[in-house]
Design an enzyme around this catalytic site. Structure first.
Site, PDB file in Angstrom:
ATOM      1  N   LYS A 268       0.831  -1.202   0.000  1.00 58.17           N
ATOM      2  CA  LYS A 268       0.000   0.000   0.000  1.00 58.17           C
ATOM      3  C   LYS A 268       0.873   1.263   0.000  1.00 58.17           C
ATOM      4  CE  LYS A 268      -3.862  -2.360   2.334  1.00 58.17           C
ATOM      5  NZ  LYS A 268      -4.662  -2.437   3.598  1.00 58.17           N
TER       6      LYS A 268
ATOM      7  N   TYR B 142     -12.274  -3.115  -3.455  1.00 55.06           N
ATOM      8  CA  TYR B 142     -12.788  -3.227  -2.082  1.00 55.06           C
ATOM      9  C   TYR B 142     -14.311  -3.194  -2.034  1.00 55.06           C
ATOM     10  CZ  TYR B 142      -8.202  -2.763   0.254  1.00 55.06           C
ATOM     11  OH  TYR B 142      -6.936  -2.977   0.731  1.00 55.06           O
TER      12      TYR B 142
ATOM     13  N   ASN C  91      -1.777  -0.101   7.389  1.00 60.22           N
ATOM     14  CA  ASN C  91      -1.233  -1.435   7.677  1.00 60.22           C
ATOM     15  C   ASN C  91      -0.385  -2.032   6.558  1.00 60.22           C
ATOM     16  OD1 ASN C  91      -3.274  -2.158   5.967  1.00 60.22           O
ATOM     17  ND2 ASN C  91      -4.437  -3.347   7.461  1.00 60.22           N
TER      18      ASN C  91
ATOM     19  N   HIS D 195      -1.811  -5.551   1.456  1.00 56.02           N
ATOM     20  CA  HIS D 195      -3.063  -6.286   1.216  1.00 56.02           C
ATOM     21  C   HIS D 195      -2.729  -7.687   0.723  1.00 56.02           C
ATOM     22  CE1 HIS D 195      -6.949  -7.494  -0.539  1.00 56.02           C
ATOM     23  NE2 HIS D 195      -6.239  -7.896  -1.580  1.00 56.02           N
TER      24      HIS D 195
ATOM     25  N   GLU E 220      -9.055 -10.687  -8.090  1.00 58.26           N
ATOM     26  CA  GLU E 220      -8.228  -9.492  -7.942  1.00 58.26           C
ATOM     27  C   GLU E 220      -7.113  -9.456  -8.999  1.00 58.26           C
ATOM     28  OE1 GLU E 220      -9.117  -9.231  -3.121  1.00 58.26           O
ATOM     29  OE2 GLU E 220      -7.131  -9.855  -3.805  1.00 58.26           O
TER      30      GLU E 220
HETATM   31  N1  UDP Z   1      -9.617  -0.995   7.400  1.00 60.68           N
HETATM   32  C1  UDP Z   1      -9.739   0.185   8.117  1.00 60.68           C
HETATM   33  N2  UDP Z   1     -10.487   0.190   9.269  1.00 60.68           N
HETATM   34  C2  UDP Z   1     -11.117  -0.920   9.720  1.00 60.68           C
HETATM   35  C3  UDP Z   1     -11.001  -2.117   8.996  1.00 60.68           C
HETATM   36  C4  UDP Z   1     -10.242  -2.124   7.826  1.00 60.68           C
HETATM   37  O1  UDP Z   1      -9.178   1.200   7.728  1.00 60.68           O
HETATM   38  O2  UDP Z   1     -11.776  -0.852  10.769  1.00 60.68           O
HETATM   39  C5  UDP Z   1      -8.808  -1.011   6.164  1.00 60.68           C
HETATM   40  C6  UDP Z   1      -7.446  -1.656   6.364  1.00 60.68           C
HETATM   41  O3  UDP Z   1      -6.509  -0.971   5.536  1.00 60.68           O
HETATM   42  C7  UDP Z   1      -7.679  -3.065   5.870  1.00 60.68           C
HETATM   43  C8  UDP Z   1      -8.624  -2.807   4.713  1.00 60.68           C
HETATM   44  O4  UDP Z   1      -9.474  -1.765   5.168  1.00 60.68           O
HETATM   45  O5  UDP Z   1      -6.463  -3.694   5.490  1.00 60.68           O
HETATM   46  C9  UDP Z   1      -9.464  -3.990   4.282  1.00 60.68           C
HETATM   47  O6  UDP Z   1     -10.144  -4.491   5.415  1.00 60.68           O
HETATM   48  P1  UDP Z   1     -10.220  -6.055   5.677  1.00 60.68           P
HETATM   49  O7  UDP Z   1     -11.181  -6.277   6.800  1.00 60.68           O
HETATM   50  O8  UDP Z   1     -10.484  -6.771   4.389  1.00 60.68           O
HETATM   51  O9  UDP Z   1      -8.746  -6.385   6.240  1.00 60.68           O
HETATM   52  P2  UDP Z   1      -7.523  -7.193   5.575  1.00 60.68           P
HETATM   53  O10 UDP Z   1      -8.115  -8.289   4.728  1.00 60.68           O
HETATM   54  O11 UDP Z   1      -6.717  -6.209   4.768  1.00 60.68           O
HETATM   55  O12 UDP Z   1      -6.747  -7.723   6.748  1.00 60.68           O
HETATM   56 MG    MG Z   2      -9.576  -8.197   3.226  1.00 61.13          MG
END
Ligand code: UDP
Ligand code: MG
Length: 160
Positions: free
Chosen positions: A20, A60, A123, A126, A137
């Site tokens: 990211k 997303y 974080n 992805h 994807e």
């Molecule tokens: N995210 C966020 N706040 C939240 C949950 C998710 O900003 O409360 C963002 C974060 O960057 C995350 C992305 O949205 O990596 C996608 O969320 P997901 O639940 O799919 O998490 P991941 O699969 O990336 O662990």
């Molecule tokens: Mg995810």
């Protein structure tokens, strides 16, 4: 499984990984790629790319009703990302383990997020959450549909 030249009818699993914008800005591209390389997965495609808003929204789309969605789209389009296709048996679940929990403060030490990040909204990386989403994807981001077809000389030393 045989070490070299898997039969064509065997579909090899692929995961879609993004470094990211924070990961790129913080100079973590090499470090993050290195985690997947050293594990033994095979890099099949890679690009440094400024993600447009509509692509981020499509990527997303399952999260579009969540309160953090607008900020997530701003984040992922805030600077260049590095996107990649990684291949190998079990790569999707394994990459999720290498990446660690969504909230970096809860991610285990030794994981990418556990070692290199502090906030959910920054974080760093992805990874696809299922083989089907990996396919979806990769098809979405690698628009020309072309991944690099190659085999690593390491393969016989990784897979018996
Ligand atoms: N995210 C966020 N706040 C939240 C949950 C998710 O900003 O409360 C963002 C974060 O960057 C995350 C992305 O949205 O990596 C996608 O969320 P997901 O639940 O799919 O998490 P991941 O699969 O990336 O662990
Ligand atoms: Mg995810």
């Amino acid at each position: 499984a045989s070490s070299v030249g898997a039969p064509a009818y065997l579909e090899v699993e692929q995961s879609y990984i993004i470094i990211k914008p924070d990961g790129v800005q913080r100079g973590l591209v090499g470090e993050i790629i290195s985690r997947f390389e050293k594990k033994g997965f095979l890099l099949k495609g890679l690009k440094l790319f400024q993600c447009p808003k509509d692509l981020a929204q499509e990527h997303y789309k399952d999260l579009k009703d969540r309160p953090f969605f607008p900020k997530l789209i701003d984040y992922i389009t805030s600077g260049p990302v590095v996107y990649m296709a990684w291949e190998g048996d079990g790569v999707v679940a394994s990459a999720r383990k290498l990446i660690g929990a969504t909230n970096p403060l809860q991610a285990e030490p030794g994981t990418i997020r556990g070692d290199l990040a502090v906030q959910t909204g920054r974080n760093g990386v992805h990874g696809s959450d299922s083989p089907d989403n990996g396919k979806r994807e990769i098809a979405l981001w690698f628009k020309d549909g072309k991944l690099c077809q190659w085999e690593s000389v390491q393969t016989p030393w990784l897979i018996e």
